[in-house]
Design an enzyme around this catalytic site. Structure first.
Site, short mmCIF file in Angstrom:
data_model
loop_
_atom_site.label_atom_id
_atom_site.label_comp_id
_atom_site.label_asym_id
_atom_site.label_seq_id
_atom_site.Cartn_x
_atom_site.Cartn_y
_atom_site.Cartn_z
N GLU A 67 146.84 24.37 13.96
CA GLU A 67 145.68 24.53 13.24
C GLU A 67 144.50 24.45 14.11
O GLU A 67 143.66 25.55 14.26
CB GLU A 67 145.29 23.33 12.23
CG GLU A 67 144.32 24.17 11.12
CD GLU A 67 144.06 22.97 10.24
OE1 GLU A 67 144.65 21.84 10.10
OE2 GLU A 67 142.91 23.23 9.55
N ASP A 68 144.26 23.71 15.07
CA ASP A 68 143.09 23.64 16.07
C ASP A 68 143.29 24.21 17.30
O ASP A 68 142.36 24.68 18.10
CB ASP A 68 142.76 21.96 16.46
CG ASP A 68 142.44 21.32 15.14
OD1 ASP A 68 142.11 22.05 14.24
OD2 ASP A 68 142.45 20.12 14.98
#
Ligand code: MN
Length: 733
Positions: free
Chosen positions: A88-89
Site C-alpha cells: 500500500e505505502d
C-alpha cells in the site's frame, strides 16, 4: 499474583533481534533467516519515512509482528506483519513479495491492503454491519483479519500522535468494526484492549474518571486482592485442587458498559474486581465452583455455565459473582488452561494447534474448514458452526467502485449487474468492464473484493442477450423496461410506416384520413386511446392492415388489392455471397496460452465459447487430443470433472488473431452491410465470414466472424460499429 494479560503496549525500542528471539521461542523449528529477510526488505522500503510520532516507520511493522507472536500466530502471519504496509505505502508488487517470501505471505499482505482501501462511512450503522460481513467474505484466509487486527491494535496504541478528528474517527471505526470482528473470532485479549482504547478517545471524560477512581484506592485494592487470592488458594488446597488464581480490576470498557446497561453511576457499580481460576480439567472447574460457593455467598442469578453451553465464538468458562470477604461483590471466572488459551487468542489459538500437527500442507487455507476443524478440537457445539455458516451466507459479493465505494451484489453477479447497481444509465451504456485493471467479458462472475470499472459508450443500448448475463433483479427489470420501450417505439414507427405506405396506394395519407376524422370509429372499436396505439398494434401484427383499411370510409378497399410492402433483399444476398468467399485463414493457436508445467502440448480453443486473450480461461485435458481452452464460464466445463482441468494462462507475447463472432442488429437500410464491413476492415480487422438475415420487422441481423488479437481489440471493433446511426445493437455472439 496479578493476572498476566497479554501486553500489547507499543514497544519503542523493539529490534529485529529481539523479535527473532521471541519468534524462536514460539516456533523453535523455523529458520528465522526468512524473518530477517522480511525485515531488511521492509526496512529498505520504508526507509526515510517517519510516523506521526517521529519514530522511523519500521517500528510500526515491527510492533505488528510482535503482536502476532504474542497471539502465537504462524511464521507466514508474522512475516506478513512485517510486510503488511509495503504494497500500500511503497508500491511493492504483490508478485515480488510472492517471489521473495512465498504465495501465502503475499496473499495475506494483499488481503490487508484491500481491506484498508475500503472507505468506511461511520454514519450508517448498516454500513458497519456490511463492512464486517465484507471483511469476512473477502478474507478467504482468516490470517488476513488477524494481521489486520494486530495492525489496528498498534495504530490505536499510538493514536495520541494523531489529530483530534483522526483520533475520533479511527476509534469509532475500531469500535464499529474491529472490536466486533475480534469478538466474533473469540480473540478476547485484543477485543478488551481495543475497547478500552476506544473508550479513551471516544469518551475521554468517562475514561479518565474511571482511571482516576480505580487508581485512588490502589494500595488498598491490591492488599484486598492479595488477601482474597490467598483465601481462595487455601480453600483449594484444602480440597487438593491445584491451579492458578489471579485477580485484577476489570477492563474500563466493561465497567462503562455495565454503567450504561444499568443506567447507574460509577459509585453504584460494585463488582470492579475480577478473579480468574485456571485448573487442569473440566471436573476441577466444577469442583472449584463448589468450593467458591461454599466459602462465599453467591449472588443469585449471576451464575453462567459457558462450559456446558459455549459462546458462539467458542468461549468456555464458568462465571459467578459472590460476596467477597469485605462484603464487596467479586466476579469469578473458572476455566481450564486450554479454555483460557482459546479465550485470550480465539481463532488465533488454532495456529498453535496447527504447529503441533504439521501434517497439513501449506498453501491456501479454506477458513471454514479450518474453523470446523478448530471447532472439533475444543468442543462439540454445533451451534458455533451454524453461526459461522450464517456469517458466510452474507448476501453476496462486495464490489468496489474505482473510487472505493462498496456495492453488495448477489452471488454470481456480473460486471453488467454492477453497472446497473451504480446507475441505470451506466448499465444501459455499458460496452465493457475492467476488473482489477484487466479487461473481462461482461458475463464474468464477480468475486468479493474485486474493483470494477465500467466502460460506457454513448451509442450503446441494452440487448436481449443481456438478460442472460444479468443475475440481479434490478438489472434484469431495467433491461426489460428498456427493451419494452424500444420495442414499442419500433412497433409504432413500423406501424405508422406500414399504414402510410398502404394509404398511399389509395392516394391518401394518415394526415388526410385524420383530418376527415375517419380513424375515430376504428379507435373506438378496438378501445385504442390514441393514434399511436393504433400504430403500435399494426407494427406488432396485432391488427392486420386490411382491417384498418376496411374501416376507413374514404378508402375503397377490396380483398384483391396487393398488400405486400416488403423491400427486396437482393443486396443482402450479394453481400452474403461475397463474404463467404473471404479466405478462411487458419491461425495457429500453438502459442496462445501457457499450460502450467507443460511445453509442446497441442492446444485448441473451445468452439463452444471461443475464448480470446483477456477472457479468464481454464484448460481441459481431452482424450488423446491435448488440451482445449474454455472460458471459465463456459457451460461445457461445468459438466467435466475437476481432475481433467488444468491451469492455463494467456501468453502475453502472443499476437496472433482469434476468431470471434459478433452479432449486429441494424435498421434495414440499403448499403448497411458494406458500410459495416468497411468499418471493420478499416480498423485492420479481418472478416472471416458473415451471415446476413433480413428480418420481417425491417431489421437486419448479421453475424460476423472476425479475427481479433484480444478483448480490447474486440471492444474497439464493437464500439466502432455501434457508432453508426443505422446500428441498433452489437454484441459478442
Ligand atoms: Mn499498518
Amino acid at each position: 499474583m496479578f493476572a498476566e494479560r497479554i501486553d500489547f503496549s507499543h514497544e519503542a525500542n523493539l529490534t529485529i533481534d529481539e523479535l527473532v528471539k521471541r519468534a524462536e521461542v514460539l516456533l523453535p523449528d523455523t529458520d528465522m533467516m526468512i524473518l530477517r529477510k522480511c525485515y531488511d526488505f521492509a526496512e529498505k522500503m520504508h526507509a526515510g519515512v517517519k510516523r506521526s510520532s517521529g519514530e522511523p516507520y519500521i517500528i510500526h511493522p515491527l510492533n505488528v509482528a510482535a503482536t502476532l507472536i504474542k497471539l502465537k500466530m504462524d511464521i507466514d502471519s508474522i512475516m506478513a506483519g512485517l510486510l503488511h504496509d509495503t504494497v500500500e505505502d511503497c508500491d511493492v508488487a504483490p508478485e515480488d513479495i510472492a517471489k521473495m517470501f512465498g504465495q501465502s505471505v503475499a496473499q495475506i499482505v494483499v488481503g490487508c491492503t484491500k481491506i484498508s482501501k475500503i472507505k468506511f462511512k461511520t454514519k450508517e450503522e448498516s454500513q458497519a454491519e456490511n463492512f464486517r460481513k465484507m471483511v469476512v467474505a473477502m478474507a478467504q484466509d482468516l490470517r488476513v483479519i488477524i494481521v489486520k487486527l494486530s495492525d489496528r491494535m498498534h495504530n490505536m496504541r499510538t493514536l495520541q500522535y494523531m489529530t483530534k478528528e483522526k483520533q475520533q474517527s479511527k476509534a469509532q471505526e475500531t469500535l464499529d468494526i474491529y472490536v466486533p470482528l475480534a469478538s466474533r473470532l473469540g480473540i478476547n485479549s485484543v477485543k478488551a484492549d481495543l475497547e478500552d482504547l476506544c473508550l479513551r478517545y471516544i469518551h475521554p471524560d468517562i475514561y479518565y474518571r474511571l482511571a482516576e477512581k480505580i487508581a485512588m484506592k490502589k494500595r488498598e485494592r491490591e492488599t484486598y486482592i492479595e488477601e482474597t487470592l490467598n483465601l481462595v488458594e487455601e480453600k483449594m488446597l484444602e480440597y487438593s485442587v491445584t491451579g492458578e488464581v489471579t485477580g485484577r480490576p476489570k477492563h474500563f470498557f466493561s465497567i462503562y458498559k455495565k454503567m450504561q446497561q444499568r443506567g447507574v453511576d460509577f459509585e453504584q457499580i460494585q463488582d470492579l474486581l475480577a478473579f480468574r481460576i485456571l485448573v487442569n480439567n473440566i471436573t476441577e472447574c466444577y469442583k472449584v465452583l463448589g468450593i467458591i460457593h461454599s466459602a462465599f455467598t453467591p449472588v443469585p442469578g449471576r451464575f453462567k455455565d459457558y462450559i456446558a453451553i459455549p459462546k458462539v465464538n467458542n468461549y468456555q468458562s464458568l462465571h459467578t459473582t459472590v460476596i467477597g470477604p469485605k462484603a464487596e461483590r467479586i466476579e469469578i471466572q473458572i476455566r481450564t488452561f486450554e479454555m483460557h488459551e482459546v479465550a485470550e487468542r480465539g481463532v488465533a489459538a488454532h495456529w498453535k494447534y496447527k504447529e503441533r500437527n504439521k501434517a497439513e500442507p501449506g498453501g491456501k487455507l479454506k477458513w471454514v474448514e479450518e474453523l470446523m476443524e478448530f471447532n472439533q478440537s475444543v468442543t462439540s457445539s454445533s451451534e458455533f458452526m451454524d453461526v459461522v455458516k450464517n456469517d458466510l451466507d452474507v448476501g453476496g459479493v462486495f464490489i468496489f467502485t474505482p473510487t472505493g465505494d462498496v456495492k453488495e451484489l448477489r452471488y454470481g453477479a456480473t460486471p453488467l449487474d454492477f453497472a446497473y447497481a451504480v446507475h441505470t444509465e451506466v448499465g444501459n451504456k455499458t460496452v465493457g468492464a475492467k476488473v482489477n485493471g484487466k479487461m473481462v467479458p461482461l458475463k464474468y462472475r464477480l468475486k468479493s473484493g474485486d474493483t470494477v470499472e465500467i466502460l460506457t459508450s454513448k451509442t450503446q443500448t441494452p440487448s436481449k442477450d443481456w438478460l442472460k448475463i444479468c443475475k440481479t433483479s434490478r438489472a434484469i427489470s431495467k433491461i426489460r423496461q428498456y427493451l419494452m420501450k424500444i420495442e414499442r417505439d419500433e412497433h409504432k414507427e413500423l406501424g405508422e410506416d406500414i399504414l402510410e405506405k398502404a394509404l398511399k396506394k389509395f392516394d391518401t395519407s394518415i394526415k388526410s384520413v385524420e383530418k376527415k376524422n375517419e380513424f375515430k370509429a376504428l379507435l373506438e372499436k378496438h378501445h385504442y386511446k390514441t393514434l399511436e396505439e393504433l400504430f403500435v398494434n399494426i407494427g406488432s401484427n396485432h391488427l392486420p392492415i386490411k382491417d384498418v383499411l376496411v374501416a376507413i370510409p374514404s378508402v375503397n378497399f377490396t380483398e384483391t388489392d396487393e398488400l405486400d410492402f416488403k423491400e427486396d433483399d437482393k443486396e443482402l444476398e450479394s453481400f452474403y455471397k461475397k463474404t463467404q468467399k473471404t479466405a478462411r485463414k487458419s491461425t495457429s493457436n500453438d502459442n496462445a496460452v501457457i499450460v502450467d508445467g507443460l511445453d509442446d502440448i497441442m492446444v485448441k480453443m473451445g468452439r463452444c465459447c471461443n475464448p480470446i486473450p483477456g477472457d479468464p480461461i481454464t484448460g481441459l485435458i481431452t482424450r488423446g487430443r491435448g488440451i482445449t481452452i474454455h472460458t471459465i464460464n463456459c457451460e461445457r466445463i461445468l459438466e467435466i470433472e475437476k481432475s481433467r482441468h488444468v491451469y492455463v494462462e494467456w501468453n502475453k507475447h502472443y499476437t496472433f488473431s482469434h476468431p470471434v463472432n459478433i452479432k449486429v442488429t441494424t435498421h434495414d437500410k440499403p448499403g448497411i452491410l458494406s458500410k459495416i464491413s468497411k468499418s471493420i476492415n478499416n480498423a485492420g480487422i479481418n472478416i472471416r465470414s458473415a451471415i446476413a438475415r433480413s428480418m420481417p420487422d425491417q431489421k437486419g441481423n448479421f453475424i460476423f466472424e472476425i479475427e481479433v488479437k484480444d478483448y480490447s481489440e474486440l471492444l474497439k471493433t464493437i464500439s466502432s460499429i455501434e457508432q453508426m446511426e443505422e446500428v441498433i445493437s452489437v454484441s459478442r455472439a
